[in-house]
Design an enzyme around this catalytic site. Structure first.
Site, mmCIF file in Angstrom:
data_model
loop_
_atom_site.group_PDB
_atom_site.id
_atom_site.type_symbol
_atom_site.label_atom_id
_atom_site.label_comp_id
_atom_site.label_asym_id
_atom_site.label_seq_id
_atom_site.Cartn_x
_atom_site.Cartn_y
_atom_site.Cartn_z
ATOM 1 N N HIS A 21 0.841 -1.212 0.000
ATOM 2 C CA HIS A 21 0.000 0.000 0.000
ATOM 3 C C HIS A 21 0.870 1.254 0.000
ATOM 4 O O HIS A 21 0.629 2.188 -0.749
ATOM 5 C CB HIS A 21 -0.874 0.055 1.271
ATOM 6 C CG HIS A 21 -1.934 -0.996 1.348
ATOM 7 N ND1 HIS A 21 -2.065 -1.841 2.427
ATOM 8 C CD2 HIS A 21 -2.930 -1.328 0.495
ATOM 9 C CE1 HIS A 21 -3.094 -2.649 2.235
ATOM 10 N NE2 HIS A 21 -3.635 -2.365 1.074
ATOM 11 N N LYS A 45 -15.985 -8.312 5.209
ATOM 12 C CA LYS A 45 -15.044 -9.134 5.992
ATOM 13 C C LYS A 45 -15.015 -8.714 7.466
ATOM 14 O O LYS A 45 -15.256 -7.561 7.774
ATOM 15 C CB LYS A 45 -13.613 -8.949 5.447
ATOM 16 C CG LYS A 45 -13.504 -9.009 3.962
ATOM 17 C CD LYS A 45 -12.181 -8.394 3.516
ATOM 18 C CE LYS A 45 -12.229 -7.938 2.067
ATOM 19 N NZ LYS A 45 -11.109 -7.105 1.666
ATOM 20 N N ARG A 94 -1.240 -6.159 -8.346
ATOM 21 C CA ARG A 94 -0.086 -7.010 -8.013
ATOM 22 C C ARG A 94 0.053 -8.176 -8.978
ATOM 23 O O ARG A 94 1.149 -8.539 -9.380
ATOM 24 C CB ARG A 94 -0.252 -7.590 -6.596
ATOM 25 C CG ARG A 94 -0.170 -6.603 -5.487
ATOM 26 C CD ARG A 94 -0.680 -7.184 -4.193
ATOM 27 N NE ARG A 94 -2.073 -7.571 -4.330
ATOM 28 C CZ ARG A 94 -2.861 -7.944 -3.333
ATOM 29 N NH1 ARG A 94 -2.386 -8.026 -2.115
ATOM 30 N NH2 ARG A 94 -4.128 -8.258 -3.550
ATOM 31 N N SER A 132 -2.843 -8.188 2.706
ATOM 32 C CA SER A 132 -3.240 -8.028 4.106
ATOM 33 C C SER A 132 -3.641 -9.379 4.688
ATOM 34 O O SER A 132 -3.361 -9.661 5.854
ATOM 35 C CB SER A 132 -4.392 -7.029 4.221
ATOM 36 O OG SER A 132 -3.955 -5.756 3.823
#
Ligand code: PNS
Length: 163
Positions: A21, A45, A94, A132
């Site tokens: 990030h 979540k 990514r 994460s």
């Protein structure tokens, strides 16, 4: 002649913020004068950190940089951007897996509000494995987050997992 300030929104869950990030944020600041880091409130979540904790962590690791504003927002991202008069969103990609998700999200956002553009930055290769969710697993199981997260984040995670 006065020059206009360019601002973009970098939205995400940031639970927790990672080196990935931070890399995207630092690079986005070479394109835009200001960045709004927007922590999304309407996620499904179960989070590790509260919104306020994530805001504090981000403020801490971004050294309270004057070019950065950190907010928590609720509702659609494009609506938040419109309210703020901001026309650019920044997202990092990514992997190929990210690409599919990001493509869908940017097309949906574009359909919802065609005035808002998404700008993509490719995450640097040495950071592309960091997520994460992976870091949560690593720290929970006693591994080191040294190359993936800021020490302040690692300490906060260790405290969470202790309790
Ligand atoms: O870090 P994440 O979890 O990949 O970030 C996803 C995020 C927060 C950017 C996305 O879920 C979002 O924009 N949420 C706000 C609600 C919204 O606008 N949903 C429609 C996006 S298509």
């Amino acid at each position: 002649m006065s020059q206009q300030t360019s601002t973009a929104i970098c939205a995400g869950s940031f639970d927790p913020p990672t080196h990935g990030h931070i890399n995207i944020i630092e690079r986005a600041l070479k394109i835009f004068d200001k960045l709004v880091i927007a922590i999304a409130k309407n996620e499904s979540k179960k989070p590790l950190f509260s919104f306020e904790e994530r805001k504090d962590l981000l403020e801490n690791i971004l050294n309270h940089d004057k070019r950065i504003e950190i907010v928590v927002f609720e509702g659609l991202l494009v609506d938040y951007a419109e309210q703020r008069g901001i026309t650019h969103l920044v997202r990092g990609i990514r992997t190929v897996g990210d690409y599919e998700y990001e493509l869908q999200m940017s097309l949906a956002n574009r359909m919802l509000n065609p005035k808002i553009e998404t700008v993509f930055l490719m995450t640097e290769g040495h950071l592309s494995h960091i997520s994460s969710s992976i870091i949560k697993q690593v720290v929970k199981l006693g591994g080191t987050g040294k190359d993936m997260i800021h020490p302040v984040v690692e300490d906060a995670m260790k405290k969470k997992f202790k309790n």
